[in-house]
Design an enzyme around this catalytic site. Structure first.
Site, short mmCIF file in Angstrom:
data_model
loop_
_atom_site.label_atom_id
_atom_site.label_comp_id
_atom_site.label_asym_id
_atom_site.label_seq_id
_atom_site.Cartn_x
_atom_site.Cartn_y
_atom_site.Cartn_z
N GLY A 1 0.81 -1.21 0.00
CA GLY A 1 0.00 0.00 0.00
C GLY A 1 0.84 1.25 0.00
O GLY A 1 2.05 1.19 -0.23
N ASN A 2 0.19 2.38 0.22
CA ASN A 2 0.92 3.65 0.32
C ASN A 2 0.22 4.54 1.34
O ASN A 2 -0.81 4.16 1.90
CB ASN A 2 1.03 4.32 -1.05
N ARG A 3 0.77 5.71 1.58
CA ARG A 3 0.32 6.54 2.70
C ARG A 3 -0.80 7.51 2.37
O ARG A 3 -1.18 8.34 3.18
CB ARG A 3 1.52 7.30 3.28
N SER A 4 -1.37 7.42 1.17
CA SER A 4 -2.46 8.35 0.83
C SER A 4 -3.68 8.13 1.73
O SER A 4 -4.12 7.00 1.92
CB SER A 4 -2.86 8.16 -0.63
#
Ligand code: CTP
Length: 234
Positions: free
Chosen positions: A35-38
């Site tokens: 995933g990512n931090r958005s």
């Protein structure tokens, strides 16, 4: 002012707007993902501001953030699902805002069973995903306004300008995610909105709803100029 917040301009009346928001999750096995931090907050703020200004809004989101009544919400997880949903909805929209942080890579395969520690350290092989913004840019309808985002950590203007041109966007909203209180997970953001003719519009640190207002102000300007250019051509 009080008046401005209680009665926003209805400059998006009759305009169909598609917004993507949040970070995609690419599954590795039934319990893990890349995933990512958005957080999705900036994309949601744009969807809400557009709806408040009269737009008919479709919001494709990876988050469970609440959405006001009247906004069509499509909830999904992966880059592939987002690609499918956005390409299906885009042809009927005058404005498409790609605020989602779409994974650039996804695991080549999803393990059907949970990876076990006793089997040793796994090697997760990644393959590239489809670039949705670039696909939209390649199939852009006359008069359609395409807005991309860029989270950069250095050379913000050069990288964002390059991205705008490569992906055939009309506006690129760039933020310096290395700066304090900017971008991922924050309620505030500071952005540079870049246009096709190299024009730059700086939005100083503000709440994401205020940044959304500035982005929509730029979109209105472009909408009117592409509308005129298309009329002149025909
Ligand atoms: N984007 C997309 N589909 C992808 C990846 C990104 O539509 N698979 C969109 C994002 O929604 C955003 C913009 O492209 O609007 C961000 O591009 P970015 O990932 O920063 O650009 P890249 O071309 O991957 O450049 P780099 O990773 O080298 O910065």
């Amino acid at each position: 002012s009080e008046l401005a917040t209680s009665s926003p301009p209805q400059d998006f009346t009759g305009v169909k707007v598609l917004v993507s928001a949040g970070g995609t999750r690419e599954p590795i096995d039934p319990v893990r993902f890349v995933g990512n931090r958005s957080s999705g907050k900036q994309g949601h703020a744009i969807a809400e501001e557009a709806a408040a200004r009269g737009a008919e809004v479709t919001l494709v989101t990876t988050t469970d953030l609440p959405v006001p009544a009247g906004i069509e919400r499509i909830r999904l997880d992966t880059a592939a699902e987002l690609h499918r949903a956005v390409m299906a909805a885009a042809p009927r929209c005058q404005v498409v805002v790609m605020a989602a942080a779409v994974a650039d890579f996804t695991p080549v395969a999803v393990a059907t069973d949970k990876l076990k520690k006793r089997d040793g350290v796994p090697v997760v092989e990644l393959v590239p995903t489809v670039d949705v913004l670039a696909s939209l840019g390649a199939s852009k309808a006359p008069g359609q306004v395409l807005v991309g985002f860029a989270a950069e950590t250095s050379d913000v203007v050069a990288n964002a300008t390059d991205k705008l041109q490569r992906k055939n966007a009309d506006l690129l909203v760039a933020n310096d995610v290395g700066a304090p209180d900017v971008g991922f997970e924050h309620d505030t953001n500071e952005v540079l909105i870049i246009g096709r003719d190299g024009d730059q519009h700086h939005v100083p640190l503000a709440h994401k709803r205020d940044v959304a207002r500035a982005v929509l102000d730029r979109i209105t300007t472009v909408l009117h100029s592409v509308g005129r250019a298309d009329e002149e051509q025909s």
